[in-house]
Motif scaffolding. Sequence first.
Motif, PDB file in Angstrom:
ATOM      1  N   PHE A   1      -0.883   8.662  -1.815  1.00  0.00           N
ATOM      2  CA  PHE A   1      -1.446   8.347  -2.825  1.00  0.00           C
ATOM      3  C   PHE A   1      -0.945   7.743  -3.701  1.00  0.00           C
ATOM      4  O   PHE A   1      -1.320   6.747  -4.185  1.00  0.00           O
ATOM      5  CB  PHE A   1      -2.114   9.783  -3.012  1.00  0.00           C
ATOM      6  CG  PHE A   1      -3.186   9.645  -4.294  1.00  0.00           C
ATOM      7  CD1 PHE A   1      -4.401   9.186  -4.156  1.00  0.00           C
ATOM      8  CD2 PHE A   1      -2.558   9.711  -5.627  1.00  0.00           C
ATOM      9  CE1 PHE A   1      -5.240   9.389  -5.412  1.00  0.00           C
ATOM     10  CE2 PHE A   1      -3.732   9.543  -6.687  1.00  0.00           C
ATOM     11  CZ  PHE A   1      -4.763   9.294  -6.412  1.00  0.00           C
ATOM     12  N   ILE A   2       0.323   8.119  -4.045  1.00  0.00           N
ATOM     13  CA  ILE A   2       0.973   7.674  -5.064  1.00  0.00           C
ATOM     14  C   ILE A   2       1.571   6.252  -4.721  1.00  0.00           C
ATOM     15  O   ILE A   2       1.224   5.312  -5.663  1.00  0.00           O
ATOM     16  CB  ILE A   2       2.468   8.304  -5.214  1.00  0.00           C
ATOM     17  CG1 ILE A   2       2.233   9.577  -5.531  1.00  0.00           C
ATOM     18  CG2 ILE A   2       3.338   7.689  -6.332  1.00  0.00           C
ATOM     19  CD1 ILE A   2       3.435  10.534  -5.829  1.00  0.00           C
ATOM     20  N   TRP A   3       1.859   5.907  -3.532  1.00  0.00           N
ATOM     21  CA  TRP A   3       2.382   4.704  -3.176  1.00  0.00           C
ATOM     22  C   TRP A   3       1.205   3.543  -3.254  1.00  0.00           C
ATOM     23  O   TRP A   3       1.321   2.341  -3.746  1.00  0.00           O
ATOM     24  CB  TRP A   3       3.170   4.274  -1.945  1.00  0.00           C
ATOM     25  CG  TRP A   3       4.516   4.927  -2.366  1.00  0.00           C
ATOM     26  CD1 TRP A   3       4.980   6.100  -2.187  1.00  0.00           C
ATOM     27  CD2 TRP A   3       5.569   4.057  -2.853  1.00  0.00           C
ATOM     28  NE1 TRP A   3       6.669   5.786  -2.483  1.00  0.00           N
ATOM     29  CE2 TRP A   3       6.603   4.888  -2.855  1.00  0.00           C
ATOM     30  CE3 TRP A   3       5.455   2.658  -3.372  1.00  0.00           C
ATOM     31  CZ2 TRP A   3       7.858   4.224  -3.527  1.00  0.00           C
ATOM     32  CZ3 TRP A   3       6.695   2.208  -3.900  1.00  0.00           C
ATOM     33  CH2 TRP A   3       7.760   3.085  -3.884  1.00  0.00           C
ATOM     34  N   LYS A   4       0.120   4.026  -2.740  1.00  0.00           N
ATOM     35  CA  LYS A   4      -0.958   3.135  -2.680  1.00  0.00           C
ATOM     36  C   LYS A   4      -1.211   2.703  -4.281  1.00  0.00           C
ATOM     37  O   LYS A   4      -1.512   1.482  -4.493  1.00  0.00           O
ATOM     38  CB  LYS A   4      -2.329   3.696  -2.147  1.00  0.00           C
ATOM     39  CG  LYS A   4      -2.560   3.409  -0.842  1.00  0.00           C
ATOM     40  CD  LYS A   4      -4.215   3.720  -0.314  1.00  0.00           C
ATOM     41  CE  LYS A   4      -4.276   5.419  -0.165  1.00  0.00           C
ATOM     42  NZ  LYS A   4      -5.639   5.629   0.429  1.00  0.00           N
ATOM     43  N   LEU A   5      -1.191   3.706  -5.227  1.00  0.00           N
ATOM     44  CA  LEU A   5      -1.374   3.375  -6.541  1.00  0.00           C
ATOM     45  C   LEU A   5      -0.371   2.613  -7.040  1.00  0.00           C
ATOM     46  O   LEU A   5      -0.667   1.410  -7.803  1.00  0.00           O
ATOM     47  CB  LEU A   5      -1.186   4.577  -7.426  1.00  0.00           C
ATOM     48  CG  LEU A   5      -2.566   5.597  -7.476  1.00  0.00           C
ATOM     49  CD1 LEU A   5      -2.242   6.509  -8.520  1.00  0.00           C
ATOM     50  CD2 LEU A   5      -3.808   4.767  -7.540  1.00  0.00           C
ATOM     51  N   ILE A   6       0.798   2.657  -6.564  1.00  0.00           N
ATOM     52  CA  ILE A   6       1.887   1.881  -7.172  1.00  0.00           C
ATOM     53  C   ILE A   6       1.841   0.291  -6.750  1.00  0.00           C
ATOM     54  O   ILE A   6       1.985  -0.737  -7.677  1.00  0.00           O
ATOM     55  CB  ILE A   6       3.272   2.394  -6.798  1.00  0.00           C
ATOM     56  CG1 ILE A   6       3.554   3.902  -7.617  1.00  0.00           C
ATOM     57  CG2 ILE A   6       4.385   1.431  -7.209  1.00  0.00           C
ATOM     58  CD1 ILE A   6       4.716   4.401  -7.255  1.00  0.00           C
ATOM     59  N   LEU A   7       1.680   0.164  -5.578  1.00  0.00           N
ATOM     60  CA  LEU A   7       1.434  -1.143  -4.986  1.00  0.00           C
ATOM     61  C   LEU A   7       0.047  -1.784  -5.073  1.00  0.00           C
ATOM     62  O   LEU A   7      -0.089  -2.707  -4.644  1.00  0.00           O
ATOM     63  CB  LEU A   7       1.781  -0.960  -3.523  1.00  0.00           C
ATOM     64  CG  LEU A   7       3.049  -0.618  -2.981  1.00  0.00           C
ATOM     65  CD1 LEU A   7       3.288  -0.602  -1.564  1.00  0.00           C
ATOM     66  CD2 LEU A   7       4.063  -1.551  -3.596  1.00  0.00           C
ATOM     67  N   SER A   8      -0.836  -1.005  -5.733  1.00  0.00           N
ATOM     68  CA  SER A   8      -2.188  -1.552  -6.031  1.00  0.00           C
ATOM     69  C   SER A   8      -2.040  -2.662  -7.042  1.00  0.00           C
ATOM     70  O   SER A   8      -1.499  -2.690  -8.111  1.00  0.00           O
ATOM     71  CB  SER A   8      -3.184  -0.343  -6.451  1.00  0.00           C
ATOM     72  OG  SER A   8      -4.207  -0.938  -7.268  1.00  0.00           O
ATOM     73  N   PRO A   9      -2.810  -3.769  -6.677  1.00  0.00           N
ATOM     74  CA  PRO A   9      -2.751  -4.985  -7.719  1.00  0.00           C
ATOM     75  C   PRO A   9      -3.534  -4.451  -8.896  1.00  0.00           C
ATOM     76  O   PRO A   9      -3.423  -5.156 -10.035  1.00  0.00           O
ATOM     77  CB  PRO A   9      -3.478  -5.828  -6.712  1.00  0.00           C
ATOM     78  CG  PRO A   9      -4.152  -5.496  -5.851  1.00  0.00           C
ATOM     79  CD  PRO A   9      -3.476  -4.024  -5.303  1.00  0.00           C
ATOM     80  N   ILE A  10      -4.578  -3.531  -8.933  1.00  0.00           N
ATOM     81  CA  ILE A  10      -5.437  -3.159  -9.899  1.00  0.00           C
ATOM     82  C   ILE A  10      -4.545  -2.283 -10.956  1.00  0.00           C
ATOM     83  O   ILE A  10      -4.639  -2.486 -12.147  1.00  0.00           O
ATOM     84  CB  ILE A  10      -6.647  -2.379  -9.385  1.00  0.00           C
ATOM     85  CG1 ILE A  10      -7.318  -2.952  -8.070  1.00  0.00           C
ATOM     86  CG2 ILE A  10      -7.512  -2.095 -10.427  1.00  0.00           C
ATOM     87  CD1 ILE A  10      -7.704  -4.356  -8.042  1.00  0.00           C
ATOM     88  N   TRP A  11      -3.813  -1.224 -10.514  1.00  0.00           N
ATOM     89  CA  TRP A  11      -3.177  -0.266 -11.167  1.00  0.00           C
ATOM     90  C   TRP A  11      -1.999  -1.201 -11.805  1.00  0.00           C
ATOM     91  O   TRP A  11      -1.647  -0.869 -13.040  1.00  0.00           O
ATOM     92  CB  TRP A  11      -2.899   0.827 -10.288  1.00  0.00           C
ATOM     93  CG  TRP A  11      -2.901   2.140 -11.226  1.00  0.00           C
ATOM     94  CD1 TRP A  11      -3.752   2.280 -12.138  1.00  0.00           C
ATOM     95  CD2 TRP A  11      -1.891   3.199 -11.211  1.00  0.00           C
ATOM     96  NE1 TRP A  11      -3.693   3.709 -12.325  1.00  0.00           N
ATOM     97  CE2 TRP A  11      -2.714   4.343 -11.906  1.00  0.00           C
ATOM     98  CE3 TRP A  11      -0.766   3.417 -10.459  1.00  0.00           C
ATOM     99  CZ2 TRP A  11      -2.047   5.380 -12.302  1.00  0.00           C
ATOM    100  CZ3 TRP A  11      -0.176   4.693 -10.974  1.00  0.00           C
ATOM    101  CH2 TRP A  11      -0.754   5.574 -11.508  1.00  0.00           C
ATOM    102  N   GLY A  12      -1.471  -1.793 -11.018  1.00  0.00           N
ATOM    103  CA  GLY A  12      -0.649  -2.838 -11.614  1.00  0.00           C
ATOM    104  C   GLY A  12       0.857  -2.624 -11.789  1.00  0.00           C
ATOM    105  O   GLY A  12       1.791  -3.111 -12.716  1.00  0.00           O
TER     106      GLY A  12
END
Lengths: 395, 315, 333, 333, 279
Positions: free
Chosen positions: B134-145
């Motif tokens: 979950f965390i890494w998807k967020l961090i690497l997400s282009p949306i969350w940035g």
Amino acid sequence: ADVTLTVESWRNDDLQIWQEKIIPAFEAKNPGIKIVFSPTAPTEYNASLNAKLDAGSAGDIITCRPFDASLELFNKKQLVDLTGLPGMENFSPVAKAAWTTDDGKSTFCVPMASVIHGFIYNKDAFDKLGISVPKTQDEFYAALDKIKADGTYIPLAMGTKDLWEAATMGYQNIGPNYWKGEEGREALIAGKQKLTDPEWVKPYEELAKWKPYLGDGFEAQTYSDSQNLFTLGRAAIYPAGSWEIALFNSQAQFKMGAFPPPVPKTGDTGYISDHPDIGVALNAKSTHAEEAKKFLSWVASPEFADIYANSLPGFFSLNSTPVKMSDPLAQEFVSWRGPYKSTVRSTYQILSRGTPNLENETWVESANVINGTNTPAVAAEKLQKGLDSWYKPAK
Amino acid sequence: MSETDNAADIVPIKRPVRWHIFVFMLPALIVYSAVMVLPLIETLRLSLYNTVDGQPAFVGLANFKVLFGDPRWARDFWNALVNNLIFFAIHMCVQNPIGVALAALLSVPKLRGVAFYRTAMFLPTLLSFVIVGFIWKLILSPIWGVAPWMLDLIGLKFLFAPWLGQSGPALIAVSLISNWQYIGIPMMLIYAALLSIPEEVIEAAECDGITGWAQFWKIKLPLILPAIGIISILTFVGNFNAFDLIYTVQGALAGPDMSTDILGTLLYRTFFGFQLQLGDRSMGATIATVMFLIILAGVSLYLFVIQRRMRRYQF
Amino acid sequence: MGSLQLKSIRKSYGTHEVLKGIDLEVKDGEFVIFVGPSGCGKSTLLRSIAGLEDVTSGAVVINGRDETLTPPAKRGIAMVFQSYALYPHLTVKDNMGLGLKQAGTAKDEIEKRVGKASGMLSLEPYLARRPAELSGGQRQRVAIGRAIVREPELFLFDEPLSNLDAALRVQTRLEIARLHRSLKATMIYVTHDQVEAMTLADKIVVLNAGAIEQIGSPMELYKRPANVFVAGFIGSPQMNFIAAEKVGDHSAKTIGVRPEHLTLSREQGTWAAKVVHVEHLGADTIIYLESDQCGLLTARLFGEHQYEPDEIVYATPDQAHVHRFDVDNQAIR
Amino acid sequence: MGSLQLKSIRKSYGTHEVLKGIDLEVKDGEFVIFVGPSGCGKSTLLRSIAGLEDVTSGAVVINGRDETLTPPAKRGIAMVFQSYALYPHLTVKDNMGLGLKQAGTAKDEIEKRVGKASGMLSLEPYLARRPAELSGGQRQRVAIGRAIVREPELFLFDEPLSNLDAALRVQTRLEIARLHRSLKATMIYVTHDQVEAMTLADKIVVLNAGAIEQIGSPMELYKRPANVFVAGFIGSPQMNFIAAEKVGDHSAKTIGVRPEHLTLSREQGTWAAKVVHVEHLGADTIIYLESDQCGLLTARLFGEHQYEPDEIVYATPDQAHVHRFDVDNQAIR
Amino acid sequence: MSKARTSPIRTGLVHLALSAYTLVALFPVFLTIINSFKDRASIFREPLMIPTPSTFSLVGYQTVLGQGDFATYFQNSFIVTIVSILLVLLFGAMAAFALSEYRFRGNMLLGLYMAIGIMIPIRLGTVAILQGMVAAGLVNTLTALILVYTAQGIPLAIFILSEFMRTVSDDLKNAGRIDGLSEYAIFFRLVLPLVRPAMATVAVFTMIPIWNDLWFPLILAPSEATKTVTLGSQIFIGQFVTNWNAVLAALSLAILPILVLYVIFSRQLIRGITSGAVK
Ligand SMILES: Nc1ncnc2c1ncn2[C@@H]1O[C@H](COP(=O)(O)OP(=O)(O)OP(=O)(O)O)[C@@H](O)[C@H]1O
Ligand SMILES: Nc1ncnc2c1ncn2[C@@H]1O[C@H](COP(=O)(O)OP(=O)(O)OP(=O)(O)O)[C@@H](O)[C@H]1O
Ligand SMILES: [Mg+2]
Ligand SMILES: [Mg+2]
């Protein structure tokens, strides 16, 4: 002593509604029967349910996935034949199709809910940009172009990271308009059409055109990213399933509307994916079959349909008795049932029984097509080849 | 050990039965055999069966023929195997060296705050893959940035790409996430091994002028080689069984386009089914058997060749 | 190029003070031996000189530079550890050569020096073995070899010969003496062996409970011990101490006579005593006596002598070698 | 209750034969000392007796029973290891008490015995420390203490005193002798110290390269060494060996004279020689001589003597103590 | 140990490297925790900001803690984890000792047999395990979980511990034998204390998959009374859940107890090291 029935489900989102509305309503009418709703994370549900059924430790009431997954359980004699269950008459054969044997003789789950595909849009944004709701394909692209030109909003909130988003919200959403709903689906199953036929390739060609309207880095955009993009007001249009309604209502700070998949040309018949999604069945090993049947009959009743559909806007009852929806967005979705022709997702029945699995392949290829890593023609060819490798339509 | 070294070859007298060996082995053997081995054998047995006309039947090696003979099964299998090898290689080249280096730094004598560093660096290993994914998807997400924003800080924003969504980088990105998560394991093992080197040997090296890096390479490393052997084999086994992280980060289909599919994900998808795909216990067991044989080969190589050659030093 | 000064070195473990202010000056090329009872702090002092142990206060000055905080590797020392501390993973040869290799010494030079050292220590047959395959004495020799191949200016030896047999011990001792002469290196050496101490040392430092009791050349310590402790510690068997008043000497508290300075006679002598026990060492005979006047006495006679327990003999001290100590246990000169 | 028989014990490490057939008979209550050059197999033999090492062939018979395969714990022995082998995680007290505790000895009995042993070994102040906090000598004493508290019938000591200072060594040696007498236990003891060997042993076993060279009482070995090896090994400094023909004796190959059996004179004597080096040990003086006729000679004189290098002196052997050896290096009697 | 052996520059560099990696290790966790205390909009808009009064929100925690009986869940998790670890350590160390200390026929093969467990994921045996538990009447008991986790942990424990046990000096064990210690006493009194760092390591390695496991609690003990924390909090991590506040809060909450367990065991590790490092 009270009899306790355990309900196995993947719908952990619904825990509260069951505890607060559904179970009290049932228990009030059926003293002596207690219901425990015991949900599992959706990703683990099939595997854990299968294991428990095999070992004989599963709950009394089993929530059914549509089509083959549950059919398999029935074939293994793990589910009870519910054809004659009182209340079953409340459902049309179409509604029961997802949980009926191929020969149509036995039904083994009480249909509970279906979901409808379409597009949810940000009304405020449409108003601000002066866009009216698109009816046809061309209007749809015109609207997207306009949003894109303005630059305030991402035109389409969709990502390909989770694959299924591309397949379900994209392909299965707009596809029925091209393959003409049930007509095309049945033809495919009968082997009269092929996935390489224009009816089936066209939706991919449309999807391929979506790419420029998606947000930056959509390749790594997850499903929840898409939801957030939209509900936080950063995207204008969200290719949706009706199950989003409850969540969106609680999270979006703007007015929302919905429109069905735009038809290719003005005057074309419109088709929507109205997909049976949830059913409930009786575990063959249940020691309280009588009580469980009582419960299942109640689930088949209009009373349940009303409680359920209204507590969970976006999950529409399959009951023949129409349910009056209090949520406007949900009402909007369900209102398409009349003017548009309903169909179920093309890959769900029969076609995903073998390996390679057509549904899984469709996920992969839909994402590939949008990402531009495969052309629509190549993708279609791959799918058909995979299907041919094991599927021999009954001649 | 030494006491029995040559007993077998020369002294013909029988030694009394050493009951204590049984006593030491027994509890582990019983629990392990009953709860783990028997069920697993029961499962692997399925690889020789399949459903024929709706009835389970013994089919011999037919399932294996399908796995390697059917182009689609074979394609999926080889794709997963190659990805798995890459996955493993990245762990060996990134996770283990960094883990060893961190352990070496932590074992620098008289360092303050070691407990804090150790706990902090071990924290990712403690996290469940659900959290990590979950965390890494967020961090690497282009949306969350978060990732682009941080790259921007050092002026490298142009390097950012939606890695997890691109077939090339996705496998590398997932491997690196896995490295991040599991680095604590080599670190802890090597740390424990480093601490068991006697102080006086290190002191002798100090006097001999063998300090810093040279000391690490020439004295400590050879003495912790057995521990490095262990982490290598654990990495190997762990990587060829991995699936959780990829499941949470890339989904069961190990997207995009199967580019992050490894044997573990292939196995779980096949065995337990996924979405509309029904679990196929027979083919799942077949894949599991092949994986088991691959891992067994690796472990046997380690146990019978490497571990035997490796010298161990008693301190 | 190998002078050493210790300036009031103190060292505590927790509240336990192990070194209580050690001042010492070692000149370049000197051979200094530390002796003292077990646990008096010899190893600790040696380790402090090497830089392996942080001193609590004081300074270690090597070649005129304060090196109290210099790491051991930069002090130009070699050390033989009491516990050998060999590298378990390296062969004997590599154990000896590693330091040189690290210093970038040429291969054939290493080869040569290791060859020389292992020849000197009779280690040739074991060059390819690892420490675990060696006997105790062999390990000790490897530890010595490792120190000497590096030919530094300052050698620290912690009981390097304690596990060697007599012959090898003499041989190695001579080698160390030769090494000392040929390298002109400064050597600091801990030993319990009186012969080693007497024969090798330019200067013996007698330590007791973390403090220096006396510093002097071997014969100085033997002939003019500064106090009762040194007098008792140097020389084996130990000096006989007799309460002075018992023998009518009122100018001292204690008088001391070494066993070798007592002569025995069956007929006559100063002190009558009964033989308690006789030890025959071959070259010497040690006779333990019990005298009413002086308590227990030990006499050492050269050669073999037949005395039987319970025999009455007369012991006569050699007046030229009687030591006298005052109430503070200090020698009266 | 503590007799021991070794029957042609052999032991190899791989192809390397360390013990080459040892036959030995130790009577109950005897004190037997093993001596021999470093690496000759003393520790290996001791470990074989303890049952820690599987012998390649042969039998270990204790108290008349063949115990070759009995586990060490059941042989009723105590052992002091050359490497001490203290339990690093236990305090000194627990190190000593563990064996007793294991045997179910009463708490206060353990307390008493540990107290006695630690008193005897001056270990009281360290009872609560762990081995890492002890000096080398203190560790060695703990190892000895651990063995003696158990008071078994058979003691095995591997160089137990090598790290102790002279005074403590004498003291501990006497304690071991007393222990031997009071427990009437059989003791087998490895040492490199000639004095220990000569004073403690009932019987000395001289080992060389895995084989027994001679067994005998200390004075037997000193006076009648069976061969050149034993003659050279027993006695320090070593016996002088002179090629017999050089001195005109044709009935022997080699003659041997101990340093203490040479008398020196500046005026006259048998062999003229030049003084090479003089060592002053206080009680003795060792003089190294170079003679054309006999090569290097060592003389040991009692007391202090002033000789200068390069002086010419005459050495005269004590004819009563000249040893003669044949071509096979065996003594001629 | 000596100051003379540690130069300030070297120490500084070491600290720099360690801090740098610490940052890498902690950053994602830090991100999770700060965002769990923010309202939904600011989680998305300013992910890197620490919560300010205007963005601070506990709604996630309210949601999570309002859902289910977390005290019981924690208790179950602790019981299962700790009992399993103890059994794994005991049984694993005993077997590791047998395998590393004694040479006997079949030693290698037995070692290999015990290693099979790390080669096949135990999940594959689920059906048979579940059937066994049903037959034994252990479904929905913590005992079932403990049995499975013990079996699952033993192979790795043996693998690691036997390696470390080989480094315990033979002389030391022999001294024990001479001292009359039985093989059991040698194991419990000498070897176990000396491999304490490795035991602590194994304890930590064993603990992680047990604490984080979702599968077996789900299959073997899903009842409300036997639910573990991981199972209890998984309802926030479903496929259709976008309640990030709840997800982040659940994740933050899940980090804490395992961290506590880790600190407990690593303290054991430190104690093991300081008491057993030197002969
Ligand atoms: N594990 C081993 N492998 C090979 N050789 C060994 C091993 N252990 C000992 N040796 C050799 O066996 C011989 C006898 O060793 P042992 O320890 O018995 O000697 P020792 O007489 O006790 O010597 P020291 O007086 O130096 O202690 C030595 O040459 C030694 O190198
Ligand atoms: N780490 C430590 N903690 C506490 N006390 C210690 C420690 N190391 C040594 N000591 C104590 O310091 C004193 C001096 O020890 P040191 O090793 O210098 O003695 P030593 O003179 O070398 O003795 P030996 O001749 O027995 O080797 C001893 O009493 C010892 O117990
Ligand atoms: Mg010392
Ligand atoms: Mg030895």
